[in-house]
Write a protein that holds these residues in place. Sequence first.
Motif, short mmCIF file in Angstrom:
data_model
loop_
_atom_site.label_atom_id
_atom_site.label_comp_id
_atom_site.label_asym_id
_atom_site.label_seq_id
_atom_site.Cartn_x
_atom_site.Cartn_y
_atom_site.Cartn_z
N ASP A 38 4.58 4.48 0.14
CA ASP A 38 4.62 5.72 -0.63
C ASP A 38 3.86 6.82 0.09
N TYR A 39 4.44 8.02 0.04
CA TYR A 39 3.87 9.17 0.71
C TYR A 39 3.84 10.36 -0.24
N VAL A 40 2.89 11.26 0.04
CA VAL A 40 2.75 12.49 -0.73
C VAL A 40 2.90 13.64 0.26
N SER A 41 3.59 14.68 -0.14
CA SER A 41 3.76 15.86 0.70
C SER A 41 2.41 16.56 0.88
N THR A 42 2.17 17.03 2.10
CA THR A 42 0.93 17.76 2.35
C THR A 42 0.88 19.06 1.55
N ASP A 43 2.04 19.56 1.14
CA ASP A 43 2.09 20.75 0.29
C ASP A 43 1.44 20.51 -1.07
N GLN A 44 1.36 19.26 -1.48
CA GLN A 44 0.80 18.91 -2.78
C GLN A 44 -0.69 18.57 -2.73
N LEU A 45 -1.27 18.53 -1.52
CA LEU A 45 -2.64 18.04 -1.39
C LEU A 45 -3.66 18.85 -2.21
N ASN A 46 -3.60 20.17 -2.13
CA ASN A 46 -4.56 20.99 -2.89
C ASN A 46 -4.43 20.70 -4.38
N GLU A 47 -3.22 20.67 -4.85
CA GLU A 47 -2.97 20.40 -6.27
C GLU A 47 -3.45 18.99 -6.64
N ILE A 92 1.79 12.42 3.92
CA ILE A 92 0.67 11.54 4.21
C ILE A 92 0.80 10.31 3.33
N SER A 93 0.19 9.26 3.75
CA SER A 93 0.24 8.01 3.00
C SER A 93 -0.50 8.18 1.67
N ALA A 94 0.15 7.82 0.59
CA ALA A 94 -0.51 7.88 -0.73
C ALA A 94 -1.68 6.92 -0.75
N ASN A 95 -1.53 5.80 -0.08
CA ASN A 95 -2.61 4.83 -0.01
C ASN A 95 -3.83 5.41 0.71
N GLU A 96 -3.59 6.16 1.78
CA GLU A 96 -4.68 6.80 2.51
C GLU A 96 -5.37 7.84 1.64
N PHE A 97 -4.59 8.62 0.90
CA PHE A 97 -5.17 9.60 -0.01
C PHE A 97 -6.09 8.90 -1.01
N CYS A 98 -5.60 7.82 -1.59
CA CYS A 98 -6.38 7.07 -2.58
C CYS A 98 -7.67 6.52 -1.97
N THR A 99 -7.58 6.01 -0.77
CA THR A 99 -8.76 5.47 -0.10
C THR A 99 -9.79 6.57 0.14
N GLN A 100 -9.33 7.71 0.63
CA GLN A 100 -10.24 8.83 0.94
C GLN A 100 -10.89 9.40 -0.32
N HIS A 101 -10.18 9.36 -1.45
CA HIS A 101 -10.69 9.97 -2.68
C HIS A 101 -11.21 8.94 -3.69
N HIS A 102 -11.18 7.67 -3.30
CA HIS A 102 -11.69 6.59 -4.16
C HIS A 102 -10.98 6.56 -5.52
N VAL A 103 -9.65 6.65 -5.46
CA VAL A 103 -8.84 6.54 -6.68
C VAL A 103 -7.85 5.41 -6.52
N GLU A 104 -7.39 4.89 -7.62
CA GLU A 104 -6.43 3.79 -7.61
C GLU A 104 -5.01 4.32 -7.43
N MET A 105 -4.16 3.51 -6.81
CA MET A 105 -2.76 3.89 -6.68
C MET A 105 -2.11 4.06 -8.05
N ASN A 106 -2.55 3.30 -9.04
CA ASN A 106 -2.00 3.44 -10.39
C ASN A 106 -2.18 4.85 -10.93
N PHE A 107 -3.27 5.51 -10.55
CA PHE A 107 -3.49 6.89 -10.97
C PHE A 107 -2.41 7.79 -10.37
N ILE A 108 -2.11 7.59 -9.08
CA ILE A 108 -1.07 8.37 -8.41
C ILE A 108 0.28 8.13 -9.07
#
Length: 108
Positions: free
Chosen positions: A49-58, A15-31
Amino acid sequence: MNYQNCDDMHERNLISANEFCTQHHVEMNFIYSLREYGLIEIVNNEGSDYVSTDQLNELEKIVRLHYDLNVNMEGIDVILHLLKQLESAQNELAGLHSQLKFYRKDGD
């Protein structure tokens, strides 16, 4: 949370790291900090940048620890390590419990 996989990323479950950040209200710098600390992996494809869906819970757990409980990177690393040890011990205990039940049945 629902995430949309990019068509070409779907097969790799990213999934898009940017989308994750938007959904969770965090900055890309945190990622990026999590990646630098070795807590997550980021895949870069064609400049995105993308993050594996396997890492989402973590990753969601890390976000809660950091933002809700104000735990720093070192603390997050320790907590995750301890949680993995606890899970391993619980799995071992379940296996031993199962073996004990087996031997009790044979002895009856």
